[in-house]
Design a protein around this motif. Structure first.
Motif, PDB file in Angstrom:
ATOM      1  N   PRO A  22      31.122  24.564  58.053  1.00  0.00           N
ATOM      2  CA  PRO A  22      30.264  25.650  57.559  1.00  0.00           C
ATOM      3  C   PRO A  22      30.697  26.133  56.179  1.00  0.00           C
ATOM      4  N   ASP A  23      29.727  26.627  55.417  1.00  0.00           N
ATOM      5  CA  ASP A  23      29.993  27.056  54.044  1.00  0.00           C
ATOM      6  C   ASP A  23      31.057  28.142  53.964  1.00  0.00           C
ATOM      7  N   PHE A  24      31.056  29.082  54.908  1.00  0.00           N
ATOM      8  CA  PHE A  24      32.004  30.190  54.830  1.00  0.00           C
ATOM      9  C   PHE A  24      33.435  29.745  55.100  1.00  0.00           C
ATOM     10  N   ILE A  25      33.626  28.535  55.602  1.00  0.00           N
ATOM     11  CA  ILE A  25      34.963  27.963  55.758  1.00  0.00           C
ATOM     12  C   ILE A  25      35.272  27.020  54.600  1.00  0.00           C
ATOM     13  N   ALA A  26      34.281  26.271  54.161  1.00  0.00           N
ATOM     14  CA  ALA A  26      34.485  25.272  53.114  1.00  0.00           C
ATOM     15  C   ALA A  26      34.814  25.907  51.769  1.00  0.00           C
ATOM     16  N   VAL A  27      34.171  27.018  51.434  1.00  0.00           N
ATOM     17  CA  VAL A  27      34.388  27.638  50.127  1.00  0.00           C
ATOM     18  C   VAL A  27      35.827  28.134  49.972  1.00  0.00           C
ATOM     19  N   PRO A  28      36.346  28.949  50.906  1.00  0.00           N
ATOM     20  CA  PRO A  28      37.753  29.357  50.756  1.00  0.00           C
ATOM     21  C   PRO A  28      38.724  28.184  50.827  1.00  0.00           C
ATOM     22  N   TRP A  36      29.829  37.419  42.777  1.00  0.00           N
ATOM     23  CA  TRP A  36      30.327  37.022  44.098  1.00  0.00           C
ATOM     24  C   TRP A  36      31.147  35.748  44.014  1.00  0.00           C
ATOM     25  N   ARG A  37      30.705  34.828  43.181  1.00  0.00           N
ATOM     26  CA  ARG A  37      31.474  33.594  43.007  1.00  0.00           C
ATOM     27  C   ARG A  37      32.830  33.888  42.380  1.00  0.00           C
ATOM     28  N   SER A  38      32.870  34.786  41.435  1.00  0.00           N
ATOM     29  CA  SER A  38      34.126  35.150  40.794  1.00  0.00           C
ATOM     30  C   SER A  38      35.063  35.818  41.784  1.00  0.00           C
ATOM     31  N   LEU A  39      34.538  36.729  42.576  1.00  0.00           N
ATOM     32  CA  LEU A  39      35.367  37.427  43.556  1.00  0.00           C
ATOM     33  C   LEU A  39      35.870  36.482  44.636  1.00  0.00           C
ATOM     34  N   CYS A  40      35.146  35.416  44.893  1.00  0.00           N
ATOM     35  CA  CYS A  40      35.591  34.435  45.878  1.00  0.00           C
ATOM     36  C   CYS A  40      36.696  33.555  45.308  1.00  0.00           C
ATOM     37  N   GLY A  41      36.573  33.146  44.056  1.00  0.00           N
ATOM     38  CA  GLY A  41      37.520  32.198  43.494  1.00  0.00           C
ATOM     39  C   GLY A  41      38.814  32.778  42.979  1.00  0.00           C
ATOM     40  N   LEU A  42      38.739  33.883  42.272  1.00  0.00           N
ATOM     41  CA  LEU A  42      39.927  34.441  41.626  1.00  0.00           C
ATOM     42  C   LEU A  42      41.061  34.800  42.580  1.00  0.00           C
ATOM     43  N   PRO A  43      40.833  35.588  43.610  1.00  0.00           N
ATOM     44  CA  PRO A  43      41.960  35.971  44.466  1.00  0.00           C
ATOM     45  C   PRO A  43      42.570  34.796  45.216  1.00  0.00           C
ATOM     46  N   LEU A  44      41.733  33.888  45.674  1.00  0.00           N
ATOM     47  CA  LEU A  44      42.259  32.775  46.472  1.00  0.00           C
ATOM     48  C   LEU A  44      43.101  31.816  45.647  1.00  0.00           C
TER      49      LEU A  44
END
Length: 115
Positions: free
Chosen positions: A26-32, A85-93
């Protein structure tokens, strides 16, 4: 951007490319997972802790700038909220995982030197 090429919908409803590739996760697992993997790779190849964190920030920031350019200047679609939203997903991780991976690499390297 790379996630859209792979067919992963990222965290926004607006896709950059409509690719028919079906990812079994699923996308919500693949993205992180993708951002965590990028952070781990950055942390393992960095020479210092500061470099690991800075390169982690840069890797996460790419997920901000590339969609910004594509959405606003090429496709003329999407909203600034999609980009944020894409920025907030990528930066912290990527930042966190690059620092963690570098710390683990340092600890393992130091324990091997003591033996």
């Amino acid at each position: 951007m790379i996630l859209d090429l792979l067919g992963i919908g990222s965290v926004t409803p607006q896709a950059v490319f409509n690719t028919p590739v079906n990812i079994p996760v699923p996308d919500f697992i693949a993205v992180p997972a993708v951002f965590a993997a990028a952070g781990i790779i950055v942390g393992l190849v960095s020479k210092t802790q500061a470099a690991a964190v800075i390169y982690g920030i840069a890797a996460g920031q790419c997920q901000f700038f590339l969609p910004l350019i594509v959405y606003l200047f090429i496709l003329h679609s999407g909203t600034p909220f999609d980009v944020m939203w894409r920025s907030l997903c990528g930066l912290p991780l990527t930042t966190a995982f690059s620092g963690i991976a570098f710390s683990i690499k340092t600890l393992v390297g130091n324990s091997n030197k003591k033996k």
